[in-house]
Design an enzyme around this catalytic site. Structure first.
Site, PDB file in Angstrom:
ATOM      1  N   HIS A 476      52.983  27.947  31.819  1.00 54.33           N
ATOM      2  CA  HIS A 476      52.083  27.713  32.951  1.00 54.33           C
ATOM      3  C   HIS A 476      52.780  27.967  34.283  1.00 54.33           C
ATOM      4  O   HIS A 476      52.143  28.409  35.253  1.00 54.33           O
ATOM      5  CB  HIS A 476      51.518  26.288  32.892  1.00 54.33           C
ATOM      6  CG  HIS A 476      50.477  26.130  31.835  1.00 54.33           C
ATOM      7  ND1 HIS A 476      49.209  26.635  31.965  1.00 54.33           N
ATOM      8  CD2 HIS A 476      50.532  25.567  30.613  1.00 54.33           C
ATOM      9  CE1 HIS A 476      48.510  26.364  30.872  1.00 54.33           C
ATOM     10  NE2 HIS A 476      49.296  25.721  30.042  1.00 54.33           N
ATOM     11  N   GLU A 713      40.481  30.871  21.959  1.00 59.62           N
ATOM     12  CA  GLU A 713      41.924  30.632  21.991  1.00 59.62           C
ATOM     13  C   GLU A 713      42.476  30.326  20.612  1.00 59.62           C
ATOM     14  O   GLU A 713      43.680  30.405  20.388  1.00 59.62           O
ATOM     15  CB  GLU A 713      42.245  29.439  22.909  1.00 59.62           C
ATOM     16  CG  GLU A 713      41.719  29.569  24.314  1.00 59.62           C
ATOM     17  CD  GLU A 713      41.805  28.246  25.057  1.00 59.62           C
ATOM     18  OE1 GLU A 713      42.778  28.056  25.793  1.00 59.62           O
ATOM     19  OE2 GLU A 713      40.891  27.415  24.885  1.00 59.62           O
ATOM     20  N   ASP A 737      47.030  31.308  24.800  1.00 62.82           N
ATOM     21  CA  ASP A 737      46.991  30.379  23.677  1.00 62.82           C
ATOM     22  C   ASP A 737      46.658  31.081  22.367  1.00 62.82           C
ATOM     23  O   ASP A 737      47.158  30.705  21.303  1.00 62.82           O
ATOM     24  CB  ASP A 737      45.982  29.258  23.943  1.00 62.82           C
ATOM     25  CG  ASP A 737      46.600  28.088  24.699  1.00 62.82           C
ATOM     26  OD1 ASP A 737      47.827  27.918  24.621  1.00 62.82           O
ATOM     27  OD2 ASP A 737      45.862  27.343  25.358  1.00 62.82           O
ATOM     28  N   CYS A 784      40.589  36.246  29.978  1.00 62.74           N
ATOM     29  CA  CYS A 784      41.113  35.535  31.149  1.00 62.74           C
ATOM     30  C   CYS A 784      42.577  35.166  30.989  1.00 62.74           C
ATOM     31  O   CYS A 784      43.151  34.503  31.846  1.00 62.74           O
ATOM     32  CB  CYS A 784      40.284  34.282  31.445  1.00 62.74           C
ATOM     33  SG  CYS A 784      40.308  33.053  30.120  1.00 62.74           S
TER      34      CYS A 784
END
Length: 850
Positions: A476, A713, A737, A784
């Site tokens: 992240h 995901e 993910d 995304c």
């Protein structure tokens, strides 16, 4: 029945004594042990290093707790100090029913167990324990003072502290310290921990500078001797365990204080004359003059001085304290809470990066146990009626000042660590949030790793670049660095943490390289490349606001990923056709309370208004695992990445999900809004989520047009996309993910980062399965994840059937240019060839050559 706790430097001795006592007293006796230090991995399984730990003693007391009281028996030396500190950590309501007993360990434990089994009161159990030697004395005819006549003090006090030198021989040794930066925080912590494992009073002097002596039980005392690499120290030990203490410390010095190995400049040069040889991620180290390779995390180049986070100071009140007991309680509670928080951090780092890197937190924990800090603070409260906050602040500043005057810059920087820990305690005393760390001056931010909250708060004008020791390119921190347009290299290895603040660095986020102390020609090359990137980007931005249409006429929506309404205007200016991912978790993180429904509505409305008619796609709360929300009080999970996160959390806490949906419906009345649910794995979860939307409609009496979709995901969602498409209006593939779960490679773990590649054919086939399933019901599919912002992958994604791409705003112009440079016919051909590849590297070679 009275509980009994056995405290020993050795876990084996503690367990052996406990086993003998249970044999004599019976299995039902409440008997617990606190032997050795926290378990570490050894060659034959978990091992407990020799030593004592107040926290472990406290936990043992809590396990043995009885309303009848707890008797604590200790072997020697620091076991007594650890037990006393453990009692200080226990709540006031229990403290008076804990008695530290000076009885012999083995005989005392046996007689105490037998007496406790009879239901005798605490004082009687203690008295019998003290007389445990009576039988041996009578048998051997030894003349000695009656064990029962020793003073013990009041229950819970552990007796008065013995400040006189222990009886026994004095042993002295002199040896050099041969670790980079000398006895800084981490090796000093190992020194203190080792010295505490023996029944001896140990002191140390810096023979090279003449500083000292310092008490070896004080981390601050040892570390502020200014012992640098090559300095000689004199260690003096007195007491029964003196010889063992000296031998243990000499062995520790011979092991270089268990510090990670450092590659020497000569060795690096021999390995590669140009200093460009890549090193295994688990062993990377940094040497001045080297080019060190990590993982490319965010493109761009930057040159600047090394900067570390600094925690802003807090103001302490100047008013007198209320009463000493309350102020001492406030101080103790704050210290305990901070120790718990740091221990949690330590566990997380140990799990991800290993025990070696986690040892820096041992130094932080020792700060919180150091008498050089605690005693002056407690004295100020008890003797001068100071309030806890002021007493603690003054104690921290006094000790930190000892670090500030040291000659070595690296050692002086440890004052920052101490003040940071001090601020954490101070914040808890004051009842305020712990201040977030920040950069005081522009430069290259260097850190062990960054949390999402740390990265989200960075200002690109100050954080010119980012370098982390740990983490992978899809962590992240890396994702947010790309969103902010900050060049970043991650996973370069622990050696970077040894560099001093202010060291010149050059960062290439596209190549994953960091140049330490770059020569002038390298600085000029980086600056030239930075100018070229700016010029190219300026040219692409001219057309960034225009639609992205392929050469054969297919228009692709190119949107932005954002973490809050403040980022929307930047995304629109960068050419975004809308917001393809609004991460709502950043409304929830970094705070102690949940955001109110009206607060959420205001954030969504601000984002929608800034889009001026462009679509806003909002992801419901995606918390858990690496994105904890303090206000939710997550239950401990062995594997949180496979636990209650994403839609699972929303369905488990329907009040959270419904508040988000009601807020979104109110905004959707006036603006184009899409909502999607994260981590959907089954049709049942999708049905439950859609039912929540209908309930929110009923509760608000609003029925605006709103598209409802899911993130893909989890591999199961990709493989059953045809079934899920019946209930979803669209799919948005989260490649970060999806890759993590498909390849079983933690996206934040640098040791497996090379496996975590979204271009792996397995991931591409899951994307193809998703688009094929969506097509059966005429649904559109977007991406995304970070792969959407990789211009190299743009033709591949279009050829797989993706028609919406959402990414960090800085990538929009280049991806739009890539869309305009291809045809769907060529894209489909590339996709077909990629699906037939055997590895991610083959796919990458294909895309590079196409």
């Amino acid at each position: 029945m009275v509980g009994i706790v056995i405290v020993s430097h050795s876990a084996l001795i503690a367990e052996g004594v406990a086993q003998l006592a249970r044999e004599m007293g019976g299995a039902e006796v409440r008997l617990e042990t606190a032997g050795g230090l926290e378990a570490v991995d050894g060659p034959e399984g978990p091992e407990h290093p020799i030593g004592t730990d107040a926290v472990l003693v406290m936990q043992a007391i809590e396990r043995a707790w009885s309303d009848d009281g707890v008797l604590v028996l200790m072997d020697l030396g620091s076991a007594v100090l650890s037990a006393e500190m453990a009692v200080d950590l226990i709540g006031d309501e229990r403290r008076e029913r804990i008695l530290l007993c000076e009885a012999p360990l083995v005989e005392g434990a046996v007689t105490a167990a037998v007496t406790a089994k009879l239901g005798m009161p605490l004082e009687a159990v203690a008295e019998e324990a003290r007389s445990g030697l009576a039988g041996k004395i009578a048998h051997l005819g030894t003349e000695t003072e009656d064990a029962g006549e020793a003073e013990t003090g009041e229950p819970g006090s552990g007796g008065a502290a013995d400040t006189s030198p222990p009886e026994g021989p004095t042993v002295v040794a002199v040896f050099p310290v041969e670790v980079p930066h000398g006895l800084h925080a981490r090796p000093a912590a190992r020194f203190v921990q080792t010295a505490a494992g023996y029944d001896a009073k140990v002191s140390v002097r810096n023979l090279t500078t003449g500083a000292g002596p310092a008490d070896a039980s004080s981390l601050n005392g040892v570390a502020t001797l200014g012992v640098r690499a090559g300095h000689e120290v004199e260690v003096r030990a007195q007491g029964p365990g003196a010889a063992g203490a000296i031998a243990g410390l000499e062995a520790l010095a011979a092991r270089r204080f268990d510090e990670p190995s450092q590659t020497t400049g000569a060795a690096a040069a021999a390995a590669d004359e140009a200093h460009l040889q890549p090193v295994d991620a688990m062993e990377r180290s940094v040497v001045e003059g080297d080019v060190v390779r990590g993982f490319a995390a965010s493109p761009g180049v930057a040159v600047g001085e090394l900067r570390r986070f600094h925690t802003p100071p807090l103001a302490a009140p100047d008013t007198p304290g209320t009463d000493p007991a309350s102020e001492l309680s406030a101080l103790d509670s704050a210290v305990r809470a901070t120790a718990d928080a740091i221990a949690t951090q330590r566990d997380a780092v140990a799990e991800r990066a290993g025990e070696g890197e986690a040892r820096i937190f041992d130094a932080h924990l020792l700060f919180l146990r150091d008498a050089a800090l605690l005693e002056p603070a407690r004295e100020a409260i008890s003797a001068r009626s100071s309030n806890a906050a002021t007493a603690w602040r003054d104690a921290v500043e006094t000790v930190a000042a000892g670090w500030d005057v040291l000659d070595d810059e690296y050692m002086r920087a440890r004052a920052v660590d101490l003040r940071s820990v001090g601020t954490q305690v101070l914040a808890r005393i004051l009842g305020v949030a712990v201040p977030a760390p920040r950069l005081d001056e522009p430069g290259i931010l260097v850190a062990a790793d960054l949390t999402p909250a740390d990265t989200a708060g960075l200002d690109p004008a100050t954080a010119l670049g980012i370098v982390t020791a740990h983490g992978g390119p899809t962590s992240h921190a890396a994702v947010l660095a790309r969103a902010l347009g900050i060049p970043a290299v991650v996973g370069v290895g622990p050696g970077v943490l040894s560099l001093t603040e202010g060291s010149p660095l050059a960062v290439d986020g596209a190549r994953g390289e960091v140049v330490v102390d770059p020569p002038p020609d390298v600085v000029e090359a980086f600056e030239s490349e930075r100018r070229e990137r700016i010029e190219r980007r300026a040219g692409l931005l001219v057309r960034a606001g225009e639609p992205a249409t392929t050469l054969d006429g297919t228009t692709v929506e190119v949107a932005a990923n954002v973490g809050g309404p403040a980022e929307v205007a930047t995304a629109v200016a960068a050419g975004a056709d809308g917001i393809g991912l609004f991460r709502t978790e950043f409304l929830f993180m970094g705070r102690d309370t949940l955001p109110a429904e009206h607060e959420q509505e205001a954030a969504y409305r601000a984002a929608a208004e800034a889009l001026d008619g462009r679509p806003l796609l909002v992801r419901t709360l995606d918390a858990g695992a690496d994105k904890p929300v303090a206000a939710l009080a997550h239950a401990h999970e062995v594997n949180p990445f496979l636990g209650v996160r994403g839609i699972r959390l929303g369905l488990a806490r329907p009040e959270l999900l419904l508040a988000q949906l009601r807020a979104l419906l109110r905004v959707a009345v006036e603006h184009p809004v899409r909502v999607m649910f994260p981590m959907v794995a089954t049709t049942g979860e999708l049905e439950a989520a859609r039912a929540a939307v209908e309930r929110a409609r009923a509760e608000t009496n609003l029925a605006p047009a709103i598209e409802v979709g899911i993130m893909v995901e989890v591999p199961s969602a990709a493989l059953t996309a045809d079934a899920l498409a019946a209930g979803a209006d669209f799919f948005s593939i989260g490649t970060n993910d999806l890759t993590q779960y498909a390849l079983a490679a933690d996206r934040g773990n640098e040791h497996v980062a090379e496996l975590n590649d979204p271009l792996h054919p397995a991931v591409l086939r899951l994307i193809a399965s998703t688009t094929e399933g969506a097509e059966t019901h005429g649904r559109w599919v977007g991406v995304c994840g970070e792969l959407a912002g990789d211009e190299l992958a743009t033709p591949l994604l279009l050829g797989l059937g993706v028609r919406e791409l959402s990414m960090a705003a800085p990538a929009i112009a280049t991806v739009k240019d890539a869309v305009r440079s291809t045809t769907l016919i060529d894209a489909r051909a590339i996709a077909a060839r990629a699906l037939g590849c055997a590895s991610a590297s083959e796919v990458r070679d294909l895309l590079t050559s196409s």
